[in-house]
Design an enzyme around this catalytic site. Structure first.
Site, PDB file in Angstrom:
ATOM      1  N   GLU A 125      25.088 -16.232 -46.595  1.00 50.68           N
ATOM      2  CA  GLU A 125      26.429 -15.926 -47.125  1.00 50.68           C
ATOM      3  C   GLU A 125      26.631 -14.441 -46.875  1.00 50.68           C
ATOM      4  OE1 GLU A 125      28.693 -17.926 -48.613  1.00 50.68           O
ATOM      5  OE2 GLU A 125      27.521 -19.763 -48.690  1.00 50.68           O
ATOM      6  N   CYS A 170      32.913  -9.470 -51.615  1.00 49.86           N
ATOM      7  CA  CYS A 170      32.796  -9.870 -50.200  1.00 49.86           C
ATOM      8  C   CYS A 170      34.119 -10.406 -49.658  1.00 49.86           C
ATOM      9  CB  CYS A 170      31.702 -10.907 -50.034  1.00 49.86           C
ATOM     10  SG  CYS A 170      31.950 -12.359 -51.063  1.00 49.86           S
ATOM     11  N   VAL A 176      21.259  -7.426 -42.775  1.00 50.49           N
ATOM     12  CA  VAL A 176      20.049  -7.971 -43.403  1.00 50.49           C
ATOM     13  C   VAL A 176      19.969  -9.483 -43.148  1.00 50.49           C
ATOM     14  CG1 VAL A 176      18.734  -8.187 -45.554  1.00 50.49           C
ATOM     15  CG2 VAL A 176      20.031  -6.108 -45.111  1.00 50.49           C
ATOM     16  N   GLY A 177      21.118 -10.126 -43.017  1.00 51.50           N
ATOM     17  CA  GLY A 177      21.140 -11.562 -42.679  1.00 51.50           C
ATOM     18  C   GLY A 177      20.343 -11.843 -41.405  1.00 51.50           C
ATOM     19  N   GLY A 183      24.296 -11.457 -48.653  1.00 48.62           N
ATOM     20  CA  GLY A 183      24.221 -10.016 -48.413  1.00 48.62           C
ATOM     21  C   GLY A 183      24.927  -9.653 -47.115  1.00 48.62           C
ATOM     22  N   SER A 184      24.490  -8.548 -46.534  1.00 46.62           N
ATOM     23  CA  SER A 184      25.187  -8.031 -45.350  1.00 46.62           C
ATOM     24  C   SER A 184      24.745  -8.759 -44.081  1.00 46.62           C
ATOM     25  CB  SER A 184      24.863  -6.545 -45.206  1.00 46.62           C
ATOM     26  OG  SER A 184      23.464  -6.403 -45.066  1.00 46.62           O
ATOM     27  N   PRO A 185      25.596  -8.768 -43.050  1.00 46.87           N
ATOM     28  CA  PRO A 185      25.196  -9.371 -41.767  1.00 46.87           C
ATOM     29  C   PRO A 185      23.926  -8.715 -41.201  1.00 46.87           C
ATOM     30  CG  PRO A 185      27.567  -9.007 -41.813  1.00 46.87           C
ATOM     31  CD  PRO A 185      27.014  -8.368 -43.053  1.00 46.87           C
TER      32      PRO A 185
HETATM   33  P1  NAD Z   1      22.242  -6.189 -48.558  1.00 45.98           P
HETATM   34  O1  NAD Z   1      22.250  -7.043 -47.347  1.00 45.98           O
HETATM   35  O2  NAD Z   1      21.948  -4.751 -48.391  1.00 45.98           O
HETATM   36  O3  NAD Z   1      21.150  -6.730 -49.614  1.00 45.98           O
HETATM   37  C1  NAD Z   1      21.140  -8.062 -50.054  1.00 45.98           C
HETATM   38  C2  NAD Z   1      19.750  -8.427 -50.551  1.00 45.98           C
HETATM   39  O4  NAD Z   1      18.841  -8.287 -49.478  1.00 45.98           O
HETATM   40  C3  NAD Z   1      19.226  -7.549 -51.692  1.00 45.98           C
HETATM   41  O5  NAD Z   1      18.570  -8.362 -52.635  1.00 45.98           O
HETATM   42  C4  NAD Z   1      18.227  -6.637 -51.017  1.00 45.98           C
HETATM   43  O6  NAD Z   1      17.133  -6.317 -51.834  1.00 45.98           O
HETATM   44  C5  NAD Z   1      17.741  -7.476 -49.842  1.00 45.98           C
HETATM   45  N1  NAD Z   1      17.373  -6.656 -48.680  1.00 45.98           N
HETATM   46  C6  NAD Z   1      17.939  -5.489 -48.280  1.00 45.98           C
HETATM   47  N2  NAD Z   1      17.339  -5.043 -47.148  1.00 45.98           N
HETATM   48  C7  NAD Z   1      16.383  -5.949 -46.841  1.00 45.98           C
HETATM   49  C8  NAD Z   1      15.412  -6.064 -45.793  1.00 45.98           C
HETATM   50  N3  NAD Z   1      15.326  -5.139 -44.846  1.00 45.98           N
HETATM   51  N4  NAD Z   1      14.606  -7.140 -45.772  1.00 45.98           N
HETATM   52  C9  NAD Z   1      14.682  -8.083 -46.721  1.00 45.98           C
HETATM   53  N5  NAD Z   1      15.564  -8.027 -47.747  1.00 45.98           N
HETATM   54  C10 NAD Z   1      16.399  -6.986 -47.814  1.00 45.98           C
HETATM   55  O7  NAD Z   1      23.644  -6.432 -49.263  1.00 45.98           O
HETATM   56  P2  NAD Z   1      24.218  -5.769 -50.565  1.00 45.98           P
HETATM   57  O8  NAD Z   1      24.511  -4.340 -50.324  1.00 45.98           O
HETATM   58  O9  NAD Z   1      23.380  -6.124 -51.740  1.00 45.98           O
HETATM   59  O10 NAD Z   1      25.598  -6.587 -50.699  1.00 45.98           O
HETATM   60  C11 NAD Z   1      26.721  -6.264 -49.931  1.00 45.98           C
HETATM   61  C12 NAD Z   1      26.908  -7.197 -48.766  1.00 45.98           C
HETATM   62  O11 NAD Z   1      26.817  -8.538 -49.176  1.00 45.98           O
HETATM   63  C13 NAD Z   1      28.295  -7.056 -48.143  1.00 45.98           C
HETATM   64  O12 NAD Z   1      28.192  -7.160 -46.747  1.00 45.98           O
HETATM   65  C14 NAD Z   1      29.050  -8.242 -48.710  1.00 45.98           C
HETATM   66  O13 NAD Z   1      30.162  -8.647 -47.958  1.00 45.98           O
HETATM   67  C15 NAD Z   1      27.978  -9.274 -48.747  1.00 45.98           C
HETATM   68  N6  NAD Z   1      28.261 -10.308 -49.722  1.00 45.98           N
HETATM   69  C16 NAD Z   1      28.558 -11.556 -49.281  1.00 45.98           C
HETATM   70  C17 NAD Z   1      28.877 -12.545 -50.201  1.00 45.98           C
HETATM   71  C18 NAD Z   1      29.195 -13.959 -49.779  1.00 45.98           C
HETATM   72  O14 NAD Z   1      29.229 -14.817 -50.651  1.00 45.98           O
HETATM   73  N7  NAD Z   1      29.440 -14.231 -48.520  1.00 45.98           N
HETATM   74  C19 NAD Z   1      28.893 -12.250 -51.551  1.00 45.98           C
HETATM   75  C20 NAD Z   1      28.589 -10.956 -51.950  1.00 45.98           C
HETATM   76  C21 NAD Z   1      28.270  -9.991 -51.036  1.00 45.98           C
END
Ligand code: NAD
Length: 469
Positions: A215, A249, A197-198, A193-195
């Site tokens: 990731e 991504c 939330v990471g 997901g996003s940095p």
């Molecule tokens: P996101 O970080 O918003 O959400 C990812 C997951 O985290 C979802 O399942 C969501 O329910 C959960 N989440 C969201 N907020 C949370 C919180 N506060 N606490 C706990 N869990 C939470 O990301 P997104 O919008 O789903 O995806 C887009 C991002 O992911 C972009 O930054 C993209 O570059 C990245 N991404 C990276 C890869 C990779 O392989 N490196 C692949 C796909 C997407």
């Protein structure tokens, strides 16, 4: 399946109780599980997946087949072919000082794992890591994104039909569900997901010292040298940028192009967009949509921000709020403080910026966070080498884009802001394993000579050990 808050712990505990049963399973048993998942993806649920992703964001069938189903099936095939050797004890050498012993590495499962996945490639990014987790012998709780509910529902059906819930379970629901799950003492958390939330995931993991794979995303630059073959570059860039409507991504986030070829690039780009998506991309079945209103509005604000700062819309720029449609868009003459250069775009908008010297390129890239991917189009080898040696990135493709993801012999992941840890093939298996070192004594070796009491004689042996062994 939906669980109420207080049953997450029960689910976790049932997997914890089952972890040695699963972890001690032979490779053939793990292969059977992977084959069952493969069958579900390739045959039983293929059309359900295609339909669900079309409902979620109008994803074209061919893109679903290639980027969701095929990539996981390929990961499964690669794992099945190699699992026996990955699980073999890896013998290592014995230093002379340890004469009388032998040592090996045993890849043991981490235990109970949590996989949190994003919405943009929901099947691939939920089941891809699951393949590695199963291969390594873990039990797993999956939490897919709430933003692609139709696809999550199909994935829940697959998991319920293929696995026992005390080995693999999928939990649907909003962000709060992830937050509740993150309170549990998982042995490993694999987050995509996003940095932003990471960081939340990493700090939750810190409470239990759970290991993490993150990731993440960010801004992946594409650099085009004046020696590049523009038509070949454009073929790849237009595909890589608008695949999944730019919600990838590793999509090219922005282009840095030599000033002398800017106009040639814009003309070729415009022609290629109409070749791929017709004169009216809105009617094209090959062009998907932005996933929801929130992301649509975010992207529109980037376009409007650029316009307000006198940027030039070279192509597209129009949008339709009723269907979350944004036309394939190319924008130039953008100031550095525009949102398009500050935020990860993650949509069908490509900003371009010109350069005149390679140092300016390197300085610009290094002034930002380390990207997940960096792409170079050039014929001149020195330029390619210079860029690779003087920048940092999770991965690089030369004269193409996005394909590095699909070679399972390569590790996939970022560095710092773009990620921690690697996925795919053996690297994914390692990520879900603990490399346990085992040393076994067979004979009384010379090391006993160094045990207490520490006499003058032993001092001499210790000195000799430092010098000679
Ligand atoms: P996101 O970080 O918003 O959400 C990812 C997951 O985290 C979802 O399942 C969501 O329910 C959960 N989440 C969201 N907020 C949370 C919180 N506060 N606490 C706990 N869990 C939470 O990301 P997104 O919008 O789903 O995806 C887009 C991002 O992911 C972009 O930054 C993209 O570059 C990245 N991404 C990276 C890869 C990779 O392989 N490196 C692949 C796909 C997407």
């Amino acid at each position: 399946m939906n669980y109420s808050n207080n049953t997450y712990a029960a689910l976790f505990n049932s997997q914890k109780d089952n972890q040695f049963q699963v972890g001690n399973s032979k490779y053939k048993v793990r292969i059977q599980k992977l084959k069952a998942l493969k069958l579900a993806l390739e045959k039983t649920y293929r059309y359900d997946i295609i339909e669900a992703l079309h409902k979620d964001f109008k994803k074209p069938k061919v893109e679903t087949d290639l980027t969701e189903i095929y990539l996981v099936v390929k990961e499964i095939k690669h794992t099945i072919s190699n699992l026996k050797s990955w699980l073999k004890h890896q013998r290592v050498e014995t230093p002379i000082a340890l004469f009388g012993t032998s040592s090996y590495i045993k890849y043991e499962p981490k235990g109970v794992c949590l996989i949190i996945s994003p919405w943009n490639y929901p099947v691939n990014l939920t089941f891809g890591p699951l393949v590695s987790a199963i291969a390594a012998g873990n039990t797993v709780i999956l939490k897919p994104s709430e933003m692609t509910p139709n696809t999550s529902a199909v994935m829940a059906k697959i998991v319920n039909n293929v696995f026992d819930r005390n080995e693999v379970a999928l939990v649907e629901g909003e962000v709060e569900v992830s937050q509740e799950l993150l309170k549990l003492p998982f042995n490993h958390i694999f987050f995509t997901g996003s940095p932003t939330v990471g960081k939340i995931v990493m700090s939750a993991a810190a409470k239990h010292l759970s290991s993490v794979t993150l990731e993440l995303g960010g801004k992946s630059p594409t650099i085009i040298h004046e020696s590049a073959t523009i038509n070949a570059a454009i073929k790849n860039i237009v595909w890589g940028k608008f695949l999944n409507n730019g919600q990838t991504c590793i999509a090219p986030d922005y282009v840095l192009i030599h000033e002398s070829i800017k106009n040639e690039f814009i003309n070729a780009f415009t022609l290629k967009v109409s070749e791929y998506y017709s004169e009216n991309p809105k009617a094209s079945e090959s062009y998907s949509r932005v996933v929801n209103k929130k992301h649509f509005e975010r992207l529109v604000s980037y376009i409007e921000d650029a316009k307000s700062k006198n940027a030039t819309i070279e192509l597209g720029g129009d949008y339709d709020v009723t269907s979350n449609y944004i036309a394939p868009t190319l924008i130039s003459d953008i100031p550095d403080d525009a949102l398009l250069f500050e935020e990860e775009i993650f949509g069908p908008i490509l900003p371009i910026k010109t350069y005149t010297s390679v140092d300016a390129v390197v300085n610009y890239i290094n002034s930002k966070e380390k990207p997940l991917a960096l792409y170079v189009y050039a014929k001149r080898e020195n330029f390619i080498k210079y860029l690779i040696n003087n920048t940092r990135a999770g991965s690089t493709c030369v004269n193409s884009n996005a394909l590095q993801y699909s070679n399972h012999h390569l590790p996939f992941g970022g560095s710092n802001n773009s990620g921690i840890g690697k996925a795919h093939g053996f690297f994914g298996f390692q990520e879900f394993s603990n490399a346990r070192s085992v040393l076994k004594r067979h004979l009384p070796g010379p090391f006993y000579l160094l045990f207490p009491p520490y006499t003058k004689y032993k001092e001499k042996i210790a000195k000799a050990t430092i010098k000679w062994f």
